[in-house]
Scaffold this active site. Structure first.
Site, PDB file in Angstrom:
ATOM      1  CG  MET A 110      -1.800   1.079   1.414  1.00  0.00           C
ATOM      2  SD  MET A 110      -3.239   0.780   0.387  1.00  0.00           S
ATOM      3  CE  MET A 110      -4.494   0.789   1.643  1.00  0.00           C
ATOM      4  CE1 TYR A 151      -6.215   6.169  -7.375  1.00  0.00           C
ATOM      5  CE2 TYR A 151      -7.769   4.827  -8.579  1.00  0.00           C
ATOM      6  CZ  TYR A 151      -6.693   5.677  -8.575  1.00  0.00           C
ATOM      7  OH  TYR A 151      -6.126   6.033  -9.753  1.00  0.00           O
ATOM      8  CD  GLU A 152      -3.941   1.797  -3.479  1.00  0.00           C
ATOM      9  OE1 GLU A 152      -3.657   1.394  -2.342  1.00  0.00           O
ATOM     10  OE2 GLU A 152      -4.236   1.045  -4.412  1.00  0.00           O
ATOM     11  N   GLY A 153      -6.663   4.637   0.184  1.00  0.00           N
ATOM     12  CA  GLY A 153      -6.827   5.394   1.436  1.00  0.00           C
ATOM     13  C   GLY A 153      -7.293   6.784   1.121  1.00  0.00           C
TER      14      GLY A 153
END
Lengths: 585, 585
Positions: free
Chosen positions: A293, A437-439
């Protein structure tokens, strides 16, 4: 208007604000030299501009299509991907023992920016493969690495990242996909994943899914999550393609943008369970996920820079070409709209924010390189802490300004910006997902305040503040009137950041700190971006590379964007009480 | 989640911050009373929520379609329009002598907000008709008024506004459409217009185009522009529908949003010229255009409020429903995301900005009413200056926050926000045009600084500053701890606005003033919006209508949004030198 990779700017930012130049000089990258780096960047720029960029529009119009479980990507995309992988771009910074070229993450980051400027939807896929490579290389056993890494590094196969479920988005610990021990060392996965980018596609013969799932009787929450490798096609003993695994794309989403990239709902276990292989230890999957991530977060940050760069290029070209009204000083005829102060202000804001975000991203990448390559454990640790600190700032700020800049890009075009054929609207639609996205960017801000700031009693942030103070001093010492109020405004921004930081570090983590997390992150990025641009300006004056223009952009940032700092500081320090639910009843 | 008209909030803003209540009390609107107003608002709310709002999604999906010169609007739209007009909404504030109900512009503005919350693409059409009515009533001759106004007021016909040409957008003086005298008092128009909203559609049997064109040998620029009425169908002597006029929709645009509203390229003169009738005098068309345009600018401002309101409602509903993570204080299970401080901060920002923009728009509408209805010429003049001052602020600020709020609306939804089926993305796509049409927001800022501020040596702005000072004092005098730092932060915002205003008024109009126009407008709106919300909070405490919630939202605005003022002031006063072209070479 298509995209031309700004290779000179990219190389300049890398060397002079991100600290890649000194890292290179001190031998961090062995015998790698500047000429090789420049050649790599130039070639990446050509590939991005000539091969990928022309596919961006068709990607938007056609989108990825799903029929009978098969995803077809837009015309030309499959070939472009294969050419791109064949040219070695996927493994640019991949581990040399698995066929990668082992080049710096910083150089790869510059390339990631270019792929994504050329096409966000196209550039998104490889980013996930690279994250998967990182996680597998760090946590996988030798057998898995030997079997899967060579083809993931070369790009012959792609990797997908499978975390999200309907009830488990930001709250990844709520996931329910089940993995049961099969008795032969493998596992059987059943469940459903959503929002899976490139979960299915036609670029490659196989796709390797990296999947979070839960073992029977695993502890609740994030402590009961394990990480699995689940190939689309199982492999025979000789490594050749075996039977289809029990996982499929059930549907793809109808999204506002990045139409070319398939976003899939994946179903596991129609026929008893998909075969998966454990990476790392049971119930320790979160560590693997974070490895994957963090890499992906920086890549998404670079997407923000990428779309901002492309929007800026397009708006600049239009503003130079479009005639409308008469600017002051012109006696007759009409002016290109770039001559009007308000249009110039928009364009300068676009360029200044793009370059500030780029510098932050590249500096993060150099810190990651140092975390791996510095000579001693202590300095690797310090670099790791710096990378950890900067990653959420890079992700949230760069994607926020990607959205803002692409919005200004529409505005500069006037009515034409709202017409799809112009292309400015696609950038705006594409950019919007990057803050999610991705947090989400809110999660990034919480990560910064709750997890990253307190590390080592704030050593990393204090070191960073001291660096920025030195930049402010150097601007003062330069004694160059072209800097205008750059030193003063940056100094005030750093003051604001320092006070807000002390306030946060001086209290337990509570709802009041969390209420200020987002403005704090923006304040952090504003001071940092301004300082990095000032460093570029100072370096430009030193080496004689477009000094006027680089000083002017640093000054614009300091005089137009940095002044927001005092308001942001107030929001952090004094705003918590008014983030109440009284007005939302 | 569909839309429910916030009739209580709307009525409260109208009465307590926009000054409609005192106007009503002092008899500005004759014997109109509060009960009638409340009944009108309630009925409009029902129509908007029940009839129009459900058509918004189908409008986006189907869009308007053009075939063989005929535009078909989305399913259900034609009937909804006819029902809407039949219910008398089109003529709500229309002139009574032509069949209108002569209700206040302020009440009509509240209704315009509701139509546009329900569907921006639907609500856009009537707004143009209303502007055309205004222009024709003010400038047309008796014959034209008698022939066209009754059906334009009733909505049996619609009006279109035809200004833009490919080379003439913001620079309207560059238009080339030709009008030649036909010898019978009418004119023949030839040329092309672009971006014509509802230039062709199937709602009504006739469409009346209001067209800017240039006579042979007219002076160059805006002094040589005339204003024409050009019906789609000519009328027979008895008023019945006659032959098709020589004007047609040639194509419709493929836009990012507001798909339901046809945006047409119009061609005049395939067969020698479209018959047009002069409104006002030859070469004096700009005055007519501004009458039409000012009304439309406020209406577009209301679109900004409208989309912000709808986005906020949808995000709030989602945030109350969606469970994710565990907020502080909860022992087990998961929380609705509204319990997380960062989500609450987003929602409060949405609500505070929406209400601030609403108050500014309604205050503008009341000023317009006063400009028409005040008893003496002097106070009509003063009201006109206030309306002129507030109109560009309303237009630019409300549409800017419409975009920002709809973006936050997506963010609150996380990944779901990016999926088209959720609907949040449509609001974001729809909202983006509002900062562009009816004069880009940059043009609004220039209008404010160059034309509106200097009127009567700044009398209007100084009066407005004094009003806001009184509000700040009243907040202090209330001595209510629930206001937190509201008084202090608003006071500072007003200080910043005052200094920036004095700086602008104290210098000749030049590139330096223009460079600061956009941040100045934002500063103006920030101080004004904050002051209006404080007025609402004070009134709420006085009359006991949700005082806690209204004080909390005023406080949030003051503590989170008003602190940007000091940075904006700096940008205006100190930022001009860095808006140079050095960094754009």
């Amino acid at each position: 208007m298509t995209y031309r990779a700004p290779v000179t700017d990219i190389a300049f930012a890398l060397k002079h604000s991100a600290g890649f130049g000194s890292a290179l000089a001190e031998g961090l990258y062995g015998d790698l030299d500047e000429e090789v780096v420049d050649a790599v960047l130039a070639e990446a720029g050509r590939f991005a501009s000539d091969i990928i960029a022309p596919l961006n529009t068709v990607g938007d119009r056609q989108g990825a299509r799903l029929k009978d479980g098969i995803v077809t990507t837009p015309d030309g995309w499959k070939q472009a991907y294969r050419d791109w992988a064949a040219a070695g771009w996927n493994g640019l910074s991949g581990p040399t023992e698995w066929g990668g070229q082992g080049l710096p993450h910083a150089v790869n980051s510059a390339c990631i920016e270019m792929w994504n400027s050329a096409s966000l939807a196209f550039g998104l896929g490889p980013v996930l493969t690279m994250g998967a490579v990182e996680a597998l290389a760090a946590h996988g056993n030798d057998g898995l690495k030997k079997t899967y890494l060579p083809k993931l590094v070369s790009g012959e196969w792609t990797g997908s990242m499978q975390l999200t479920e309907p009830q488990a988005g930001s709250d990844v610990g709520a996931l329910r996909t089940k993995a049961e021990r099969a008795g032969d060392g493998s596992y059987r996965l059943t469940g459903q994943k959503i929002f899976i980018t490139y979960g299915e596609h036609d670029f490659t013969d196989n796709i390797i899914h990296f999947v979070l799932a839960r073992l029977p009787n695993a502890p609740a929450g994030t402590r009961g999550i394990s990480f699995f490798l689940v190939p689309k096609f199982l492999l025979n003993a000789d490594g050749s393609q075996g039977p289809r695994n029990d996982v499929r794309a059930h549907s793809i989403e109808h999204k506002m943008g990045i139409h070319g990239s398939p976003t899939c709902t994946m179903v596991y276990g129609d026929h008893g369970g998909a075969t998966g292989y454990l990476i790392g230890e049971e119930n320790r999957g979160m560590a693997c996920m974070f490895t994957m991530m963090n890499q992906a977060r920086l890549a998404v940050a670079l997407q923000g820079v990428a779309i901002a760069e492309r929007s800026t290029q397009q708006a600049l070209a239009y503003a130079r070409d479009r005639k409308q009204g008469r600017a002051s000083g012109l006696k007759e005829g009409s002016s290109a709209i770039i001559a009007h102060p308000d249009v110039r202000r928009m364009l300068l804001s676009m360029r200044a924010q793009t370059r500030a975000a780029r510098a932050i991203c590249y500096a993060t990448a150099v810190a990651i390189d140092r975390a791996h390559r510095n000579a001693d454990e202590l300095s690797r640790q310090a670099a790791q802490e710096r990378a950890s600190l900067l990653t959420p700032v890079a992700k949230a700020f760069a994607t926020d300004i990607g959205i803002e800049v692409s919005s200004l890009g529409i505005q500069v075009h006037g009515g034409m910006g709202y017409i799809e054929e112009t292309g400015a609207a696609q950038h705006y639609r594409d950019a919007r997902i990057t803050a999610i996205y991705e947090g989400t960017n809110g999660i990034q801000a919480i990560d910064l305040v709750a997890r990253k700031l307190p590390v080592a009693q704030g050593a990393a942030v204090r070191g960073h503040l001291a660096d920025m103070r030195r930049t402010v001093e150097r601007v003062g010492a330069a004694n160059n009137p072209a800097f205008g109020a750059t030193g003063a405004r940056l100094g005030e921004a750093v003051d604001s950041l320092e006070r807000a930081t002390s306030w946060l570090l001086g209290r337990p983590l509570d709802d009041a700190s969390l209420a200020g997390a987002t403005p704090y992150l923006r304040l952090f990025a504003t001071a940092t971006g301004g300082a990095f641009l000032a460093e570029e300006a100072l370096a430009a004056a030193r080496v004689g590379s477009e000094p006027e223009a680089r000083i002017a952009i640093a000054r614009f940032f300091a005089e137009h964007l940095a002044p927001a700092s005092s308001g942001l500081e107030r929001e952090v320090i004094e705003g918590a009480d008014s983030v109440s639910d009284v007005a939302l009843a």
